[in-house]
Design an enzyme around this catalytic site. Structure first.
Site, PDB file in Angstrom:
ATOM      1  N   ARG A  34       0.872  -1.181   0.000  1.00 34.22           N
ATOM      2  CA  ARG A  34       0.000   0.000   0.000  1.00 34.22           C
ATOM      3  C   ARG A  34       0.906   1.228   0.000  1.00 34.22           C
ATOM      4  NH1 ARG A  34       2.404   1.927   3.692  1.00 34.22           N
ATOM      5  NH2 ARG A  34       0.883   3.584   3.700  1.00 34.22           N
ATOM      6  N   GLY A  35       0.271   2.399  -0.141  1.00 34.63           N
ATOM      7  CA  GLY A  35       1.048   3.626  -0.299  1.00 34.63           C
ATOM      8  C   GLY A  35       1.173   3.919  -1.788  1.00 34.63           C
ATOM      9  N   ALA A  36       0.864   5.158  -2.164  1.00 33.74           N
ATOM     10  CA  ALA A  36       0.699   5.480  -3.589  1.00 33.74           C
ATOM     11  C   ALA A  36       1.891   5.106  -4.481  1.00 33.74           C
ATOM     12  CB  ALA A  36       0.350   6.965  -3.727  1.00 33.74           C
TER      13      ALA A  36
ATOM     14  N   ARG B 130      -7.735  -0.311  -6.714  1.00 30.79           N
ATOM     15  CA  ARG B 130      -7.944   0.792  -5.768  1.00 30.79           C
ATOM     16  C   ARG B 130      -8.106   2.093  -6.577  1.00 30.79           C
ATOM     17  NH1 ARG B 130      -4.249   1.034  -0.605  1.00 30.79           N
ATOM     18  NH2 ARG B 130      -6.133   2.062   0.181  1.00 30.79           N
TER      19      ARG B 130
ATOM     20  N   GLN C 115      -1.853   2.542   9.918  1.00 31.99           N
ATOM     21  CA  GLN C 115      -0.570   2.646   9.192  1.00 31.99           C
ATOM     22  C   GLN C 115       0.476   3.390  10.025  1.00 31.99           C
ATOM     23  OE1 GLN C 115      -3.564   3.215   7.812  1.00 31.99           O
ATOM     24  NE2 GLN C 115      -3.621   2.735   5.641  1.00 31.99           N
TER      25      GLN C 115
ATOM     26  N   ASP D  97      -1.890  10.801  -2.165  1.00 34.99           N
ATOM     27  CA  ASP D  97      -2.349   9.757  -3.102  1.00 34.99           C
ATOM     28  C   ASP D  97      -2.720  10.336  -4.452  1.00 34.99           C
ATOM     29  OD1 ASP D  97      -2.938   8.641  -0.235  1.00 34.99           O
ATOM     30  OD2 ASP D  97      -2.696   6.959  -1.638  1.00 34.99           O
TER      31      ASP D  97
ATOM     32  N   ASN E 121      -5.226  12.410   0.612  1.00 37.65           N
ATOM     33  CA  ASN E 121      -4.307  11.556   1.383  1.00 37.65           C
ATOM     34  C   ASN E 121      -5.162  10.794   2.399  1.00 37.65           C
ATOM     35  OD1 ASN E 121      -1.575  10.668   1.970  1.00 37.65           O
ATOM     36  ND2 ASN E 121      -1.785  11.751   3.915  1.00 37.65           N
ATOM     37  N   LYS E 122      -4.510   9.985   3.177  1.00 39.36           N
ATOM     38  CA  LYS E 122      -5.211   9.106   4.129  1.00 39.36           C
ATOM     39  C   LYS E 122      -6.244   9.863   4.956  1.00 39.36           C
ATOM     40  CE  LYS E 122      -5.014   5.632   4.396  1.00 39.36           C
ATOM     41  NZ  LYS E 122      -6.035   4.773   3.715  1.00 39.36           N
TER      42      LYS E 122
END
Ligand code: MRU
Length: 355
Positions: free
Chosen positions: A45-47, A88, A197, A238, A248-249
């Protein structure tokens, strides 16, 4: 360096981020369907990591294809790209990574390149994107390092570190670069409900680098800011719209408002390919909705009564007006972002100063 993902002769090997920090185990994806599952299930995960994983997914799909002519291979490539694109929706890097390999394929197929040569070329490209990601993170880290205090506490939200990239990180890359230059930085990591996270991943990787790190619950940042305990905020992204609005998150938006209220600089760190020039503003960014179970359960244990309603948007959008600067490998962008982004995009070799 933390091996987030790696191309191997047997397939793409992923550090299983769902099991950190308690277990360091790996998942080997041997075909593109498995790469899609690894992305969807957030094993990776993570862009930026998602972008390179998707590129590797397309490459592995082409590499393993048994097509004997370009017509059937092209039909397969369409399906591979579609499957990976459906994993995603928010991180634009996913679509960027797919497009990189797909564009090369289209170019080689148009030139009637023999299939074995196409296979080697797409694998080489995916591996080059991996190397470039690490190089970009190091450059953006260097570009942003001196924006952070010489001595002080920096808050981050989610994990925008080595684990969210091919290594080094974006927001955590800037922190790493500052520490390498002698800044004395303590990191505050928001736990980042519901997926944790911050608590699980940011804390794990920063402690590995001996960077002092403290985890706080997401609702504690305002209190600490009001006590003067936070000197800067830095997060990843993201997708950044053409006007600077940044997805973002989930929870990043609230932190940005708190930072504004307390006069604390709020930095976004991201490779330039996270900027989506085709998305004019934040309201057009698709926000992923994830399973209610991520909220109702923690560590397999039910936390909420049966039948209660649940919200679980995985991202939110921070309006550009709350962002002090966007740190990229090409330089540091400042307001008005629509203009600075346009200029930087037009001049790919431009390097803005960090001052
Ligand atoms: O749902 P995730 O864990 O993929 O979300 C990750 C984030 O929001 C990160 O902050 C972002 O991708 C930047 S990572 C360098």
């Amino acid at each position: 360096m933390i091996p987030t993902l790696e191309w191997t002769p047997a397939g793409v090997n992923f550090l299983d981020q769902t099991r950190l920090p308690l277990e360091e185990t790996y998942v080997l994806a041997t075909d593109y369907h498995q790469v899609a599952t690894v992305i969807r299930d957030m094993i990776v995960r993570g862009a930026p990591a998602i972008g390179v994983s998707a590129a590797m997914g397309v490459a592995i799909g082409i590499h393993h294809s048994s097509a004997t002519n370009l017509v059937s291979l092209t039909a397969e490539v369409d399906l591979i790209c579609k499957t990976l694109a459906e994993t995603r929706p928010t991180a634009v890097n996913l679509f960027w990574g797919i497009a990189q390999v797909r564009d090369l394929y289209t170019q080689l197929a148009a030139a009637n390149t023999p299939i074995p040569q196409i296979k080697s070329a797409v694998v080489a490209l995916a591996n080059r994107l991996y190397d470039e990601d690490i190089a970009q993170c190091k450059t953006l880290g260097a570009n942003g390092a001196d924006l952070l205090p010489r001595e002080g506490t920096v808050l981050t939200h989610c994990n925008a570190g080595a684990l969210a990239t091919c290594g080094y990180g974006t927001a955590l890359g800037v922190i790493r670069a500052a520490v390498e230059r002698g800044h004395r930085i303590d990191v505050l990591a928001d736990e980042t409900r519901p997926y944790l996270q911050g608590a699980r991943l940011t804390a794990w990787e920063l402690l590995k680098d001996n960077i002092p790190t403290t985890v706080l619950c997401d609702n504690m940042a305002g209190h600490l800011m009001s006590k003067g305990r936070i000197q800067a905020v830095i997060v990843g992204a993201d997708r950044i719209a053409a006007n600077g609005d940044t997805a973002n998150k989930i929870g990043t938006y609230s932190v940005s408002i708190l930072a504004k209220e307390h006069g604390i600089p709020f930095y976004v760190a991201a490779p330039f390919n996270t900027i989506d020039l085709a998305t004019p503003e934040g309201s057009a960014i698709p926000i992923e909705q994830r399973s209610p179970r991520e909220v109702t359960h923690s560590n397999g244990k039910q936390m909420t009564p049966d039948g209660v309603g649940i919200e679980n948007p995985a991202f939110d959008v921070t309006p550009a007006k709350y962002i002090t600067a966007i740190i990229t490998e090409r330089g540091v962008l400042r307001a008005p972002f629509a203009e600075s982004i346009r200029t930087m995009a037009a001049n790919s070799s431009s390097t803005l100063t960090t001052a």
